[in-house]
Design a protein around this motif. Structure first.
Motif, PDB file in Angstrom:
ATOM      1  N   ILE A 197       0.855  -1.204   0.000  1.00  0.00           N
ATOM      2  CA  ILE A 197       0.000   0.000   0.000  1.00  0.00           C
ATOM      3  C   ILE A 197       0.889   1.252   0.000  1.00  0.00           C
ATOM      4  O   ILE A 197       0.635   2.214  -0.723  1.00  0.00           O
ATOM      5  CB  ILE A 197      -0.954   0.015   1.221  1.00  0.00           C
ATOM      6  N   ALA A 198       1.953   1.222   0.819  1.00  0.00           N
ATOM      7  CA  ALA A 198       2.858   2.376   0.917  1.00  0.00           C
ATOM      8  C   ALA A 198       3.490   2.683  -0.441  1.00  0.00           C
ATOM      9  O   ALA A 198       3.591   3.841  -0.847  1.00  0.00           O
ATOM     10  CB  ALA A 198       3.926   2.109   1.976  1.00  0.00           C
ATOM     11  N   GLU A 199       3.879   1.628  -1.139  1.00  0.00           N
ATOM     12  CA  GLU A 199       4.487   1.809  -2.454  1.00  0.00           C
ATOM     13  C   GLU A 199       3.506   2.503  -3.401  1.00  0.00           C
ATOM     14  O   GLU A 199       3.872   3.406  -4.145  1.00  0.00           O
ATOM     15  CB  GLU A 199       4.883   0.430  -3.007  1.00  0.00           C
ATOM     16  N   ASP A 200       2.251   2.063  -3.297  1.00  0.00           N
ATOM     17  CA  ASP A 200       1.185   2.666  -4.084  1.00  0.00           C
ATOM     18  C   ASP A 200       1.019   4.154  -3.750  1.00  0.00           C
ATOM     19  O   ASP A 200       0.617   4.954  -4.589  1.00  0.00           O
ATOM     20  CB  ASP A 200      -0.126   1.923  -3.757  1.00  0.00           C
ATOM     21  N   GLU A 201       1.318   4.502  -2.511  1.00  0.00           N
ATOM     22  CA  GLU A 201       1.205   5.886  -2.028  1.00  0.00           C
ATOM     23  C   GLU A 201       2.510   6.654  -2.239  1.00  0.00           C
ATOM     24  O   GLU A 201       2.638   7.786  -1.761  1.00  0.00           O
ATOM     25  CB  GLU A 201       0.851   5.882  -0.531  1.00  0.00           C
ATOM     26  N   LYS A 202       3.508   6.016  -2.870  1.00  0.00           N
ATOM     27  CA  LYS A 202       4.834   6.610  -3.107  1.00  0.00           C
ATOM     28  C   LYS A 202       5.551   6.919  -1.795  1.00  0.00           C
ATOM     29  O   LYS A 202       6.200   7.959  -1.645  1.00  0.00           O
ATOM     30  CB  LYS A 202       4.729   7.899  -3.947  1.00  0.00           C
TER      31      LYS A 202
END
Lengths: 102, 111, 144
Positions: free
Chosen positions: B33-38
């Motif tokens: 999820i964090a990766e998706d949020e950059k």
């Protein structure tokens, strides 16, 4: 032929429980579910309605609904049997007629 | 329904990216999820995410941003319990974004 | 966003009372009320909650909803203090009619920022006549 009555309203908010008891015949079963289980607690203003029937009804309360509302089994009026969902199904199967008081 | 992909499994989320099944959360999913949020998760990010998860566990609620800041200030001190520090970690809002990564619902009382 | 000092009665601040009269799980009212309180808490008003009739059941301790497949939202009342909602008036007569005492209620507290974060009780047991006066003293009453 005994009837199974189910009551799902709080005895303090609606007259459903009182009306059910007023219309139940000796030997009938009354199962308290959802907010109806508040009628199963000791020491309430509604407890007198149950006492007035002098044990001529078979009274039940659904355990999951008691637990949800923080009512421990020791605060349930003596003579009321706590049943689980399986017991609910058994009661329906044992009675030819069910009436759901709403 | 959109979903996060992780090791061949999918975890469904709503249109804003909050996961639908709270039990589906794992640290691994949090990283996805964090990766998706950059966002690249550091110890400081995890500290906030874990704080939110503990808060949810105790109160069954994702706190509003001002409540989160106040509570972090109380438990971790004013160096961390302030807007600047928390927005630096989570640029799109420490409550909204950190809750998403923590696998919690959108904060209640966020206006 | 900074936390403003609470100034009850100051200009622009209104006294809001949320009246809770329904049991927690049979209808959606209790949960809706709680959500409105949490959202409304952002507006720095002087907020109180009243619990009477079946509303007192909302804050009874020991609720366990695993068996009915609904969310147990009772722990959220304990977060109200974090939202600066610190006045929960509970009617004594409503408790008594239901065979309940104040000991049957959850411990709901708040930390007083002006008193070195001392933990103080949020629940205040009041009589029915006091409840009447509390309602009469409000600017806005929202009933659930």
């Amino acid at each position: 032929m005994p009837i199974l009555h189910t009551v799902n309203k709080s005895p303090f908010e609606k007259s459903t429980f009182k009306s059910c008891l007023d219309h139940a015949r000796p030997g009938d079963a009354v199962l308290l579910i959802e907010d109806g289980v508040y009628a199963a607690t000791k020491g309430t203003a509604a407890a007198g309605l149950i006492a007035a029937r002098n044990g001529d009804l078979a009274l039940y309360a659904l355990g999951a609904d008691l637990a949800a509302r923080g009512i421990s089994e020791k605060s349930v009026i003596e003579g009321i049997s706590v049943v689980d969902y399986g017991g609910f199904v058994d009661l329906v199967a044992e009675h030819d007629v069910s009436q759901a008081w709403l | 329904m959109a979903a996060y992909q992780m090791n061949g499994t999918t975890v469904e989320h709503d249109e804003e990216g909050y996961i639908l099944e709270l039990n589906a959360w794992s640290e691994e999913l949090a990283k996805v999820i964090a990766e998706d949020e950059k966002i690249e998760m550091t110890d400081e990010h995890w500290e906030v995410v874990n704080f939110l998860r503990d808060y949810y566990e105790e109160y069954q609620i994702a706190p509003a941003v001002r409540v989160l800041i106040k509570q972090i200030k109380k438990s971790m001190g004013k160096e961390k319990g302030n807007n600047k520090y928390l927005y630096a970690l989570f640029p799109y809002g420490p409550a909204k974004q950190a809750c998403k990564i923590a696998g919690l619902p959108k904060p209640t009382g966020c206006v | 966003m900074t936390t403003q000092e609470e100034l009850p009665g100051a200009s622009g601040t209104k006294r809001f009372l949320y009246v809770n009269r329904r049991a927690p799980y049979g209808t959606i009212y209790a949960l809706e009320s709680l959500e409105v309180v949490l959202i409304g808490a952002a507006f720095d008003q002087d907020v109180s909650l009243a619990f009477f009739d079946d509303g007192v059941y909302q804050i009874v301790k020991g609720q366990d909803t695993k068996g009915i497949g609904m969310k147990n939202f009772s722990p959220t009342y304990r977060a109200l203090g974090d939202y600066e909602v610190t006045k929960l008036y509970v009617e004594k007569e409503a408790l008594e009619e239901r065979g309940l005492s104040p000991d049957d209620l959850m411990d709901i507290t708040y930390e007083d920022e002006d008193d070195d974060w001392a933990e103080k009780p949020s629940i205040r047991i009041v009589s029915r006549s006091e409840m009447t006066e509390i309602m009469a003293a409000q600017d806005v009453i929202l009933s659930f």
